[in-house]
Design an enzyme around this catalytic site. Structure first.
Site, PDB file in Angstrom:
ATOM      1  N   GLY A   1       0.778  -1.312   0.134  1.00 46.91           N
ATOM      2  CA  GLY A   1      -0.115   0.037   0.136  1.00 46.91           C
ATOM      3  C   GLY A   1       0.755   1.140   0.024  1.00 46.91           C
ATOM      4  O   GLY A   1       1.023   1.917  -0.954  1.00 46.91           O
TER       5      GLY A   1
ATOM      6  N   ARG B   1      -0.085  11.084  11.495  1.00 51.21           N
ATOM      7  CA  ARG B   1       1.114   9.995  11.534  1.00 51.21           C
ATOM      8  C   ARG B   1       1.964  10.504  12.669  1.00 51.21           C
ATOM      9  O   ARG B   1       2.486   9.783  13.504  1.00 51.21           O
ATOM     10  CB  ARG B   1       1.686   9.762  10.335  1.00 51.21           C
TER      11      ARG B   1
ATOM     12  N   TYR C   1       2.302   7.730  15.421  1.00 48.28           N
ATOM     13  CA  TYR C   1       3.605   7.012  15.341  1.00 48.28           C
ATOM     14  C   TYR C   1       4.820   7.824  15.814  1.00 48.28           C
ATOM     15  O   TYR C   1       5.797   7.218  15.296  1.00 48.28           O
ATOM     16  CB  TYR C   1       3.621   6.422  14.241  1.00 48.28           C
TER      17      TYR C   1
ATOM     18  N   CYS D   1      -6.364  22.045  18.194  1.00 48.85           N
ATOM     19  CA  CYS D   1      -6.472  22.212  19.764  1.00 48.85           C
ATOM     20  C   CYS D   1      -5.895  21.131  20.455  1.00 48.85           C
ATOM     21  O   CYS D   1      -6.740  20.667  21.387  1.00 48.85           O
ATOM     22  CB  CYS D   1      -7.948  22.886  20.228  1.00 48.85           C
TER      23      CYS D   1
HETATM   24  C1  LIG Z   1      -2.154  -2.473   5.381  1.00 44.80           C
HETATM   25  C2  LIG Z   1      -2.378  -3.736   4.953  1.00 44.80           C
HETATM   26  C3  LIG Z   1      -1.513  -3.969   3.770  1.00 44.80           C
HETATM   27  C4  LIG Z   1      -0.611  -2.785   3.199  1.00 44.80           C
HETATM   28  O1  LIG Z   1       0.236  -2.242   4.066  1.00 44.80           O
HETATM   29  P1  LIG Z   1       1.506  -1.338   3.739  1.00 44.80           P
HETATM   30  O2  LIG Z   1       2.418  -1.173   4.984  1.00 44.80           O
HETATM   31  O3  LIG Z   1       0.625  -0.062   3.248  1.00 44.80           O
HETATM   32  O4  LIG Z   1       2.257  -2.041   2.481  1.00 44.80           O
HETATM   33  C5  LIG Z   1      -1.576  -5.226   3.163  1.00 44.80           C
HETATM   34  N1  LIG Z   1      -2.209  -6.066   3.681  1.00 44.80           N
HETATM   35  C6  LIG Z   1      -3.073  -6.054   4.675  1.00 44.80           C
HETATM   36  C7  LIG Z   1      -3.804  -7.176   5.108  1.00 44.80           C
HETATM   37  C8  LIG Z   1      -3.112  -4.861   5.347  1.00 44.80           C
HETATM   38  O5  LIG Z   1      -3.801  -4.584   6.512  1.00 44.80           O
END
Ligand SMILES: *Cc1c(COP(=O)(O)O)cnc(C)c1O
Length: 446
Positions: A305, A343, A347, A374
């Protein structure tokens, strides 16, 4: 590390070079201090679309898809839509031959409305509501990755036609990442533990449901992982489980989904993810383990992702106020914040911030860039070098904001969420418009 990193007192205008590895490949600085992405000027984008604004380099996104397909021929690459999804993005993914992970009926609705082929969609999530499962069934989603025994029985009852499923396994591999995004270790909410036998129990439960067709196993060990060895170890354990299942239950599952979580750099010094090394070592690990056990090599899927979209995104803010607290800190407050970038609060994520749109002959000094919300934790970046003459009206750019920014955005303080402007071939195109007050009031029943 550049000379100006070592000697922060060098003039800001001398920091002409963009920090390597964290901006879109097309990003460039002009002599007048403007930043162009995909040939489009940041100053023009801010003037035309306002700030804050997310800019997404379409060509960069597509290039990442092509890099995956080049490095991993024959492997299914499913984009994890939760990183960033809208209809344009879904279409790009479709055109690039990607599959798509969705986590809810809402994400599925976006994919569906973009015409993304149902057969190439996987439904994920540790919680899938009846609405999510029904939406998946109604669109004919190719595969559902099951995550609990409750879900298996619910889906078994609900399925109108035979539904292909994968079982999500927790392989007990530590990805050495932030606890909030570590999902491969035993003690977290996702999947069925391999070690405890829960994964095997889930397989039995699926096999007992006539409406479900078990096609494979899935694991996702976490996010922002740089260590290829963690992926290798997970792959080996998963192949061993496939082999055990064959011996015990006589099923030879044809698919193995090894998840996503490939790291990106947010700062130039961050460790990078070696895609070619990953591709090679993963293939070797799977082939070796399969050969050793005499198990037929399964069809592989990966699910990146962040690494598909993070570096393609840059956020632009307008400076609204500058507060100098002598001897303590200079605060630079902008027109966005934790509502468009959660983020740092989630994190402790760190970012580079760069002033764009003009040059400065002043020295740079460490400043803390904060948002408008705030909350004391509403910080975009601590102690980043910015020119001493920074003032209200200046434009700031924050790179590597394509993933988990828009998708984690909120309406805190009833602030409207920013637009997403795609750039390609020298032209900007609005793909998600800015939220309006009418949008915000639209759900308020009075
Ligand atoms: C979030 C997620 C991804 C992608 O994670 P990235 O860190 O954005 O690459 C892939 N598979 C599952 C099941 C996820 O929950």
């Amino acid at each position: 590390m550049t000379l100006t990193d070592v000697i922060p007192s060098l003039r800001y205008s001398a920091r002409a070079r963009l920090e390597p590895g964290i901006w879109p490949a097309s990003a460039a600085l002009t002599d007048r201090g403007d930043l162009t992405i995909g040939g489009v000027s940041a100053v023009d984008i801010a003037a035309r679309f306002g700030t804050p604004a997310y800019v997404l380099d379409e060509d960069e996104v597509r290039q990442h898809c092509r890099d995956y397909h080049r490095a991993l021929p024959g492997v299914e690459v499913a984009y994890a839509g939760k990183a960033f999804l809208c209809r344009a993005m879904a279409r790009w993914m479709c055109e690039e031959g990607m599959s798509l992970d969705v986590c809810s009926a809402g994400e599925l609705a976006v994919a569906r409305s973009a015409g993304f082929p149902a057969a190439r969609i996987l439904l994920h999530g540790n919680v899938k509501t009846a609405e999510d499962l029904k939406a998946a069934q109604s669109y004919g989603v190719g595969r559902i990755v099951v995550d609990s025994l409750d879900e298996i029985s619910q889906l078994g009852l609900l399925a109108q036609r035979r539904q292909q499923v994968l079982v999500r396994v927790t392989p007990g591999v530590d990805g050495h990442t932030h606890a909030a995004i570590a999902t491969g270790v035993e003690d977290q909410k996702f999947g069925f533990s391999l070690a405890s036998g829960a994964a095997e129990e889930a397989v039995r439960a699926v096999l007992a449901q006539p409406s479900l067709e078990l096609v494979g196993l899935h694991c996702h060990i976490g996010s922002q992982i740089t260590r290829v060895a963690s992926f290798e170890e997970a792959a080996r354990r998963m192949v061993r489980l496939l082999h055990d299942l064959r011996i015990k239950y006589g099923v030879t599952l044809p698919q193995l989904n090894l998840g996503g979580g490939h790291a990106v750099r947010y700062l130039s010094g961050d460790g990078d993810f070696d895609l070619d090394g990953f591709a090679h070592r993963l293939k070797v690990a799977v082939n070796f383990e399969c050969a050793r056990l005499g198990f037929p090599v399964p069809a592989l899927t990966i699910e990146p992702g962040r690494s598909v979209v993070a570096k393609a995104g840059v956020t632009f803010y307008r400076v609204i106020a500058v507060k100098h607290v002598p001897g303590v800190r200079t605060w630079v407050a902008v027109d966005g914040g934790m509502s468009d970038n959660l983020r740092p609060a989630l994190y402790d994520a760190q970012y580079v911030v760069r002033m764009v749109g003009r040059t400065s002959r002043e020295n740079s000094a460490p400043m803390t860039v904060v948002g408008r919300h705030c909350e004391a934790g509403d910080i975009i970046a601590r102690d980043v070098p910015l020119p001493a003459d920074i003032h209200a009206g200046d434009l700031l750019a924050v790179p590597c904001t394509g993933a988990y920014h828009h998708s984690l955005a909120s309406n805190y303080n009833a602030v409207a969420r920013p637009p997403v402007v795609a750039v390609s071939g020298g032209a900007p195109r609005l793909i998600v418009r800015r939220e309006s007050e009418e949008d915000l009031l639209g759900r308020d029943c009075g």
